[in-house]
Motif scaffolding. Structure first.
Motif, mmCIF file in Angstrom:
data_model
loop_
_atom_site.group_PDB
_atom_site.id
_atom_site.type_symbol
_atom_site.label_atom_id
_atom_site.label_comp_id
_atom_site.label_asym_id
_atom_site.label_seq_id
_atom_site.Cartn_x
_atom_site.Cartn_y
_atom_site.Cartn_z
ATOM 1 N N TRP A 117 -4.974 5.581 -5.095
ATOM 2 C CA TRP A 117 -3.696 5.148 -4.543
ATOM 3 C C TRP A 117 -3.035 6.243 -3.718
ATOM 4 C CZ3 TRP A 117 -0.611 1.665 -8.496
ATOM 5 C CH2 TRP A 117 -1.343 0.486 -8.697
ATOM 6 N N THR A 118 -3.301 7.484 -4.037
ATOM 7 C CA THR A 118 -2.733 8.588 -3.262
ATOM 8 C C THR A 118 -3.126 8.485 -1.796
ATOM 9 O OG1 THR A 118 -2.684 10.061 -5.176
ATOM 10 C CG2 THR A 118 -2.698 11.109 -3.021
ATOM 11 N N LYS A 119 -4.294 7.931 -1.522
ATOM 12 C CA LYS A 119 -4.818 7.856 -0.155
ATOM 13 C C LYS A 119 -4.401 6.586 0.584
ATOM 14 C CE LYS A 119 -8.993 10.361 -1.613
ATOM 15 N NZ LYS A 119 -10.467 10.278 -1.759
ATOM 16 N N LEU A 120 -3.698 5.681 -0.090
ATOM 17 C CA LEU A 120 -3.467 4.362 0.499
ATOM 18 C C LEU A 120 -2.609 4.388 1.754
ATOM 19 C CD1 LEU A 120 -3.007 2.005 -2.589
ATOM 20 C CD2 LEU A 120 -4.918 2.072 -0.974
ATOM 21 N N ASP A 121 -1.684 5.328 1.863
ATOM 22 C CA ASP A 121 -0.855 5.352 3.082
ATOM 23 C C ASP A 121 -1.212 6.525 3.983
ATOM 24 O OD1 ASP A 121 0.335 7.518 1.806
ATOM 25 O OD2 ASP A 121 2.359 6.975 2.420
ATOM 26 N N ALA A 122 -2.421 7.047 3.815
ATOM 27 C CA ALA A 122 -2.863 8.151 4.668
ATOM 28 C C ALA A 122 -3.008 7.681 6.111
ATOM 29 C CB ALA A 122 -4.195 8.708 4.168
ATOM 30 N N GLU A 156 0.828 -1.207 0.000
ATOM 31 C CA GLU A 156 0.000 0.000 0.000
ATOM 32 C C GLU A 156 0.861 1.255 0.000
ATOM 33 O OE1 GLU A 156 -2.511 -0.729 3.452
ATOM 34 O OE2 GLU A 156 -4.238 -0.762 2.096
ATOM 35 N N GLU A 157 1.917 1.236 0.803
ATOM 36 C CA GLU A 157 2.830 2.365 0.861
ATOM 37 C C GLU A 157 3.516 2.572 -0.488
ATOM 38 O OE1 GLU A 157 6.673 3.861 3.521
ATOM 39 O OE2 GLU A 157 6.029 1.761 3.572
#
Length: 359
Positions: free
Chosen positions: A162-167, A91-92
């Motif tokens: 994908w931008t939000k995956l490591d939020a 995810e990161e």
């Protein structure tokens, strides 16, 4: 010339440029998750803008004369080439691919490199799904791959996802906030849980948490020991330290809290009444590094006041006894379970046999 050991992913990252598959640009080049190494030195170092949140790597880059930034997004710049060394956590890594695209100029190229045993094949597949594939090659047991010149044709919906995956997000029923890529990011790791079971409730004065992660041990100390007046959290990963600061905000009126983005192996600058630690036993290379844990113990011994206490948890098989016995006056095992051991070590007072008064 750098003395850094061989880094296959880093070495491979520059092959498309040295081999002629891609042209090295004349303007600035962004390097996400940058690491120091000889491979980059075939190109003008002044062009490189290196983003690195892991303190030992950031310090090494800065010592090598490279420009290091905490957050490349802050400048608003877009780059003709964005280099990426993706992490193992998927995810990161996906979030990092999305971020690389967002920081790449129109017509620019994103280039990534991953070792085979860190998920190179799936990483290339993910990248192709997001940005399309302009080319790839394999060498050094790695895959290096790059996008076609970016013209807005990538999957915008997937980019946003994908931008939000490591939020950062709540974990443990909202007790903590964490994010992918941080150690034991979505749980309490069993070693830390065992350490907490054996922590006394009479800790007092000024303490330190060496390798604090997202703040679990520090939160437990502050919740259980009301006589703690100050607590410094030392953490090499800036992403984790930012989470710790958020997770401990409710204790700010109870104790003076310090957040130190710091490589513990270089030593710490203050003296403490107690120290707790679940030291790393490997670095970001994933190989076992018991020397890192031994150095944490030695630093703790240097930083404790006479009579100060260290509470440490470690894998049972790691050879820490020699440095513990050499550095502390009293060492005992408090608990042993599931492959981990909890150790209490008390720093001896200075000897007065020579007739000199203790300092």
């Amino acid at each position: 010339m750098s003395s850094t050991p061989s880094d296959p992913a880093l070495d491979s990252l520059f092959l498309p440029f040295s081999g002629g598959a891609l042209a090295w640009p004349t303007g600035p080049v962004l390097f996400l998750r940058a690491r120091e190494g000889a491979a980059m030195r075939q190109f003008p170092l002044a062009q490189l803008v290196c983003e690195q949140s892991y303190k030992p790597f950031a310090d090494e880059l800065a010592s090598g004369g490279l420009q290091v930034v905490a957050d490349a997004s802050e400048s608003g710049a877009r780059y003709p080439v964005v280099l990426v060394l993706p992490p193992r956590q998927r995810e990161e890594a996906r979030a990092l691919f999305a971020r690389a695209l967002s920081l790449c100029a129109p017509g620019g190229v994103v280039v990534a490199s991953i070792t085979n045993n860190e998920g190179a094949k799936s990483g290339e597949g993910d990248f192709k799904q997001l940005a399309g594939l302009g080319g790839s090659l394999t060498k050094n047991h790695c895959r290096v791959f790059w996008s076609k010149p970016l013209d807005g044709a990538h999957d915008a919906a997937l980019l946003a996802q994908w931008t939000k995956l490591d939020a950062p997000r709540p974990i443990m029923d909202g007790r903590f906030t964490s994010r992918p890529g941080v150690f034991a990011w979505d749980r309490i790791d069993p070693a830390s849980a065992l350490l907490v079971e054996h922590l006394p409730t009479d800790l007092a004065g000024k303490g330190a948490d060496l390798g604090a992660g997202y703040g679990y041990l520090s939160a437990e100390i502050l919740a259980r020991s009301p006589k703690v007046m100050a607590l410094d959290l030392y953490e090499a990963e800036a992403r984790a330290l930012a989470l710790a600061k958020q997770n401990l905000s409710t204790f700010e009126k109870q104790a003076a809290l310090g957040y130190r983005w710091h490589d513990v192996t270089t030593g710490v600058p203050e003296k403490y009444d107690f120290i707790v630690s679940n030291p790393p036993f490997h670095t970001q290379s994933r190989a076992d590094r018991p020397d890192v844990g031994r150095r944490f113990i030695a630093v703790a011994a240097e930083s404790l006041k006479p009579g100060g206490r260290l509470y440490l948890v470690a894998n049972r098989h790691l050879p820490y006894e020699a440095v513990l016995n050499a550095s502390f006056g009293d060492v005992r095992v408090l608990g042993d379970r599931d492959g981990f051991k909890v150790i209490e070590a008390i720093k001896a007072a200075p000897s007065t046999r020579s007739g000199k008064a203790p300092r």
